[in-house]
Enzyme design. Structure first.
Site: not given
Length: 262
Positions: A47-48
């Protein structure tokens, strides 16, 4: 070219190279979704998180390398770690505003961070045959929540032993598949497979514990529980069930501070 500060944080761990790595970008204003998706793909982490200040609160969204997701626990924990450590936030609580999951808060208590998330609502479900084949073992119980299947097994050894057919799991219409069992040294253990969003196995999944916490609270008759996600990187969590909310506590450490140009 626009310069953006980027941090890489290991969440739900007290050591670098443990837990679940997330990238965090703190922005002045929102970038186009296409650009955020490209940054997440370039980062190539589970994830970002992208964060934009809004008064004393922060808007937040999350991208895997392939899609935007409704909710991400470990990247929210990572974003809070960044704001507490490197931002100008001074109170012990951060309020995030998610366009897909509403109001989310993170409270700092010493070196621990506590997420306050909406609890998932689970319904008993038939186990898709593809999952039984992919995992090689039928579960004791199967439930379906808002985005995931939850499969319950007898022992921690069952969960540790899985070497699933990821391509077959990818055919099941769900964000991901949680497998869980009673723990040997903690209240419950789990793993999370989510090739549907571009991640074969997520190392530590905060959002999955919005499903796990209500289930195990009711089964064990406990409000507060210890949990471990049994990926190769491992992750430690403390979970508390509060009816329609869950509190998920863990630690986070900084691996990288840098700057990207887009």
């Amino acid at each position: 070219m626009k310069k953006i500060k980027l941090y890489q944080i290991d969440a739900f761990t007290d050591r670098v190279f443990g837990g679940n790595p997330a990238a965090v970008c703190v922005l002045d204003a929102w970038l186009p979704n296409e650009t955020m998706q490209q940054i997440a793909a370039e980062n190539n982490l589970a994830e970002t998180a992208f964060v934009v200040p809004k008064g004393e609160k922060y808007e937040i969204t999350w991208f895997t390398p392939t899609v935007e997701v409704d909710l991400c626990g470990h990247a929210t924990l990572a974003a809070a770690h960044v704001l507490f450590q490197y931002g100008s936030h001074t109170s012990s609580t951060i309020t995030f505003l998610s366009r897909r999951s509403g109001v989310l808060t993170v409270e700092k208590n010493g070196d621990a961070l506590t997420l306050d998330f909406p609890a998932d609502v689970l319904e008993p479900a038939e186990t898709p045959e593809a999952l039984i084949t992919a995992l090689g073992k039928a579960p004791q119980e199967t439930y379906q929540g808002k985005t995931d299947y939850l499969l319950i097994y007898t022992s921690q050894a069952d969960v540790e032993a899985f070497n699933p057919d990821i391509a077959l799991i990818n055919t099941v219409p769900a964000r991901g598949i949680i497998v869980s069992a009673p723990g040997d040294e903690v209240d419950f253990v789990s793993r999370f497979f989510c090739p549907q969003v571009g991640i074969p196995e997520d190392p530590v999944t905060g959002s999955a514990h919005t499903s796990l916490t209500p289930y195990w609270s009711k089964r064990l008759g406990k409000k507060t529980m210890t949990a471990r996600q049994l990926s190769k990187r491992q992750g430690a969590l403390q979970c508390e069930f509060l009816d329609d909310r869950v509190k998920i506590t863990g630690k986070a450490v900084t691996y990288l501070k840098g700057e990207i140009e887009v």
